[in-house]
Design an enzyme around this catalytic site. Structure first.
Site, PDB file in Angstrom:
ATOM      1  CB  THR A 166      60.196  53.566   7.861  1.00  0.00           C
ATOM      2  OG1 THR A 166      60.002  52.178   8.130  1.00  0.00           O
ATOM      3  CG2 THR A 166      61.111  54.164   8.895  1.00  0.00           C
ATOM      4  CD  GLU A 167      58.798  50.896  12.217  1.00  0.00           C
ATOM      5  OE1 GLU A 167      57.783  50.660  12.901  1.00  0.00           O
ATOM      6  OE2 GLU A 167      59.461  50.008  11.656  1.00  0.00           O
TER       7      GLU A 167
ATOM      8  N   GLY B 131      52.781  53.163  10.289  1.00  0.00           N
ATOM      9  CA  GLY B 131      51.601  52.322  10.409  1.00  0.00           C
ATOM     10  C   GLY B 131      50.909  52.018   9.103  1.00  0.00           C
ATOM     11  CE  LYS B 132      54.790  51.513   4.212  1.00  0.00           C
ATOM     12  NZ  LYS B 132      55.724  51.857   5.308  1.00  0.00           N
ATOM     13  CB  THR B 133      51.166  46.876   8.079  1.00  0.00           C
ATOM     14  OG1 THR B 133      52.300  46.810   7.206  1.00  0.00           O
ATOM     15  CG2 THR B 133      50.506  45.504   8.106  1.00  0.00           C
TER      16      THR B 133
ATOM     17  CE  LYS C 268      55.709  45.588   3.098  1.00  0.00           C
ATOM     18  NZ  LYS C 268      55.545  46.967   3.594  1.00  0.00           N
TER      19      LYS C 268
ATOM     20  CB  SER D 273      63.732  44.669   3.929  1.00  0.00           C
ATOM     21  OG  SER D 273      63.287  45.953   4.307  1.00  0.00           O
TER      22      SER D 273
ATOM     23  CG  ASP E 237      54.668  45.088   7.933  1.00  0.00           C
ATOM     24  OD1 ASP E 237      54.306  44.963   9.113  1.00  0.00           O
ATOM     25  OD2 ASP E 237      55.490  45.937   7.562  1.00  0.00           O
TER      26      ASP E 237
ATOM     27  CD  GLU F 154      51.991  47.705   4.055  1.00  0.00           C
ATOM     28  OE1 GLU F 154      53.021  47.639   4.755  1.00  0.00           O
ATOM     29  OE2 GLU F 154      50.906  47.186   4.385  1.00  0.00           O
ATOM     30  N   GLY F 155      53.476  49.814  -0.066  1.00  0.00           N
ATOM     31  CA  GLY F 155      54.875  50.068  -0.355  1.00  0.00           C
ATOM     32  C   GLY F 155      55.770  49.712   0.809  1.00  0.00           C
ATOM     33  CB  ALA F 156      59.108  49.009   1.333  1.00  0.00           C
ATOM     34  N   GLY F 157      58.593  51.609   3.467  1.00  0.00           N
ATOM     35  CA  GLY F 157      59.110  52.908   3.875  1.00  0.00           C
ATOM     36  C   GLY F 157      58.233  54.038   3.380  1.00  0.00           C
TER      37      GLY F 157
ATOM     38  CG  ASN G 279      48.401  54.628  12.535  1.00  0.00           C
ATOM     39  OD1 ASN G 279      47.499  54.184  13.231  1.00  0.00           O
ATOM     40  ND2 ASN G 279      49.580  54.053  12.468  1.00  0.00           N
TER      41      ASN G 279
ATOM     42  CE1 TYR H  81      51.323  69.499  16.269  1.00  0.00           C
ATOM     43  CE2 TYR H  81      51.571  67.178  16.814  1.00  0.00           C
ATOM     44  CZ  TYR H  81      51.997  68.483  16.928  1.00  0.00           C
ATOM     45  OH  TYR H  81      53.093  68.771  17.690  1.00  0.00           O
TER      46      TYR H  81
ATOM     47  N   PRO I 250      42.928  54.937  16.100  1.00  0.00           N
ATOM     48  CG  PRO I 250      41.489  53.908  17.627  1.00  0.00           C
ATOM     49  CD  PRO I 250      41.654  54.199  16.161  1.00  0.00           C
TER      50      PRO I 250
ATOM     51  CG  LEU J 163      44.187  50.471  18.288  1.00  0.00           C
ATOM     52  CD1 LEU J 163      43.836  49.685  17.036  1.00  0.00           C
ATOM     53  CD2 LEU J 163      42.988  50.521  19.229  1.00  0.00           C
TER      54      LEU J 163
END
Length: 224
Positions: free
Chosen positions: A12-13, A15-17, A38, A42, A55, A116-119, A176, A188, A205, A207
């Site tokens: 999670t977090e 940056g999928k969106t 989506k 949640s 999202d 787009e999934g969740a997590g 991302n 990396y 990048p 942002l």
């Protein structure tokens, strides 16, 4: 024939969106009648228009087709927790039939659909199912979003391995930059390019300006 894609993250977090927004913008520029989906969200808010997820609103905004919110996000939960927990507590089970019905409705209107999934990849949807199970049912090619930070190489390789074990195709991955690039940023990325069995579709990048999110399509190429 409609092209269908699924976007997941290493966690999670990641940056999928942000990545989904970039791909939707690129698809629109390429002439596709694109739309973002989506199905489960949640961490929503109650607004005068109803329960809304930020999202899903971004996917709605950057889709080429203007569709009602409920078409983009049919299952919205206010509490920011794993979907299987809040859906059980509210007595609103998440079923594959619901997810597939929403996807099918969009494929009848659009020719490029990004779900787009969740997590992360194995986010539970019920006591016995995960998002990965549904993606396998629908046989959707997958785009992986890697949030570039310490630990991302391991997370990315494990997720890619899990996708392959499901018999699905990893169509590509997007780096991302969820934080300002650090000392080993380039190493990396080089390692991810060597180890992941799919092409890199771009790097978004770090942002800080909200206005910049309207120009994300320049940083990615569409999966094939």
């Amino acid at each position: 024939m409609t092209e269908r894609w699924f976007i997941t993250g290493t966690d999670t977090e990641t940056g999928k969106t942000v990545a989904s927004t970039a791909l939707l913008q690129a698809a629109k520029l390429a002439g596709w009648r694109s739309v973002g989906y989506k199905p489960v969200a949640s961490g929503c808010e109650l607004t005068p228009e109803g329960v809304r997820n930020s999202d899903a609103l971004a996917l709605q905004k950057y889709s080429a087709l203007a569709l009602p919110y409920d078409s983009i996000n049919p299952l919205a939960f206010i509490e920011p927790t794993s979907p299987h927990i809040v859906s059980a507590e509210e007595g609103r089970p998440i079923t594959f039939q619901q997810l597939s019905a929403g996807l099918q409705a969009l494929t009848q209107q659009a020719d490029w659909v990004l779900t787009e999934g969740a997590g992360g990849w194995f986010t539970p949807l019920s006591a016995s199912t995960t998002f990965a199970d549904w993606v396998e049912l629908e046989q959707l090619p997958v785009v992986l979003v890697v949030g570039i930070k310490l630990g991302c190489i391991n997370h990315a390789m494990l997720t890619a391995q899990a996708i392959a074990a499901s018999g699905l195709r990893l169509a590509g991955w997007i780096a991302n930059d969820i934080q300002p690039p650090g000392k080993r940023h380039r190493e990396y990325l080089d390692t991810l390019r060597q180890r992941l069995p799919a092409p890199q579709l771009g790097e978004i990048p770090f942002l800080t300006e909200a206005a910049a999110f309207g120009n994300l399509g320049q940083y990615v190429t569409l999966p094939t």
